[in-house]
Design a protein around this motif. Structure first.
Motif, PDB file in Angstrom:
ATOM      1  N   GLU A 168      -0.056  62.989  42.437  1.00  0.00           N
ATOM      2  CA  GLU A 168       0.705  61.762  42.213  1.00  0.00           C
ATOM      3  C   GLU A 168       0.799  60.940  43.497  1.00  0.00           C
ATOM      4  N   GLU A 169       0.945  61.636  44.628  1.00  0.00           N
ATOM      5  CA  GLU A 169       1.009  60.935  45.910  1.00  0.00           C
ATOM      6  C   GLU A 169      -0.299  60.222  46.212  1.00  0.00           C
ATOM      7  N   GLU A 174      -2.531  59.268  43.965  1.00  0.00           N
ATOM      8  CA  GLU A 174      -2.710  58.179  42.998  1.00  0.00           C
ATOM      9  C   GLU A 174      -1.970  56.928  43.465  1.00  0.00           C
ATOM     10  N   GLY A 175      -0.827  57.132  44.120  1.00  0.00           N
ATOM     11  CA  GLY A 175      -0.051  55.994  44.594  1.00  0.00           C
ATOM     12  C   GLY A 175      -0.743  55.213  45.690  1.00  0.00           C
ATOM     13  N   GLU A 176      -1.705  55.848  46.355  1.00  0.00           N
ATOM     14  CA  GLU A 176      -2.436  55.177  47.433  1.00  0.00           C
ATOM     15  C   GLU A 176      -3.686  54.470  46.933  1.00  0.00           C
TER      16      GLU A 176
END
Length: 284
Positions: free
Chosen positions: A140-141, A143-145
């Motif tokens: 998820e981290e 994907e946020g980038e």
């Protein structure tokens, strides 16, 4: 032949030291190890105690110390100077040892992966796997980038950049074998990956460290395809049919991309899950 008690000819001294007369002659010519005696017959002889001089020279030589530096050290007989030289050489050896360990880690991983990659396609098998140390990045981290429209190449670059930066920051050795941790009981597709990881050499007290425990694992290889969702389905179906006590997450790792990349026909991915006690077929 003249010989006195405690004197050794060059041949006898060479045999005692495990070296050659030619080496002793060279050391004598450059003033590194000069025979202690010269007989009336003109021959040179060594004292038995010079064995330790030769031993010291051989230790220095193995660490790469130049002959001139060894000669000066032995001539001066200065304990502090000798200590400094020995400590410097030990530090050099430690650096070389770490480099060799890192190379062994990378090569042994490549060999193991390519051997596993020869397993029959989509055939579940069981084997004991040693524990592995992983540097795992939350999906998820990551994907946020990324831009929502980013393709697989952009994702790969992001993972490599993040893993490389963390390894450099914490002094970790990685072989850049990439993998994914899938939540149990879910199909292997977007949204079910909890972490993306790379293997590291040893346990590390750093953010993102994850241990893949040792144990009996059920695994299969997906060969010649990028899409491994069918392999995940086949493994789950086998677990249900055999009533196997699978526990923990599923791990999917690339076995050949690091060296046979770019062509789908060379793709090889292993999916594995740890089995509980009595989990191996034929051993229940």
């Amino acid at each position: 032949m003249e010989r006195k008690t405690g004197w050794l000819s060059s041949g006898s001294f060479a045999a005692l030291c495990g070296t050659t007369k030619e080496t002793l002659r060279h050391y004598k010519d450059i003033g590194l190890l000069v025979p202690a005696h010269r007989g009336e017959n003109g021959y040179f002889y060594y004292d038995a105690g010079q064995f330790y001089d030769f031993y010291a020279i051989s230790i220095f030589r193995r660490t790469g110390t130049p002959l001139e530096k060894i000669r000066l050290c032995l001539q001066r007989q200065d304990a502090a100077e000798t200590l400094d030289l020995l400590q410097a050489q030990r530090e050099q050896l430690e650096r070389e040892r770490e480099q060799l360990e890192a190379m062994d880690f990378a090569l042994s991983g490549m060999i193991r992966n390519l051997c596993l990659g020869t397993a029959p396609d989509m055939v579940p098998k069981t084997a004991w796997f040693e524990r592995e140390h992983l540097l795992a990045l939350p999906a998820e981290e990551l994907e946020g980038e990324l831009d929502p429209s980013a393709g697989e190449e952009a994702r790969l670059i992001t993972v490599l950049e993040r893993c490389g930066a963390l390894c450099r920051k914490y002094g970790l050795q990685t072989d850049y074998q990439l993998g994914a941790v899938h939540r149990p009981g879910e199909r292997a597709e977007a949204g079910t990956i909890s972490h993306l990881y790379t293997r590291i050499q040893r346990r590390a007290e750093v953010p993102g460290y994850l241990e893949k425990p040792a144990g009996n694992y059920l695994y299969l290889c997906c060969r010649g395809r990028w899409d491994i969702s069918g392999g995940y389905d086949a493994l789950c179906a086998y677990i249900a049919e055999q009533h196997l006590p699978a526990e923990g997450s599923f791990y999917a790792c690339d076995l050949a991309g690091f060296i046979l990349n770019g062509q789908e026909k060379n793709a090889a991915t292993m999916i594995s899950v740890r089995l509980g006690d009595g989990g191996c077929p034929g051993q229940r």
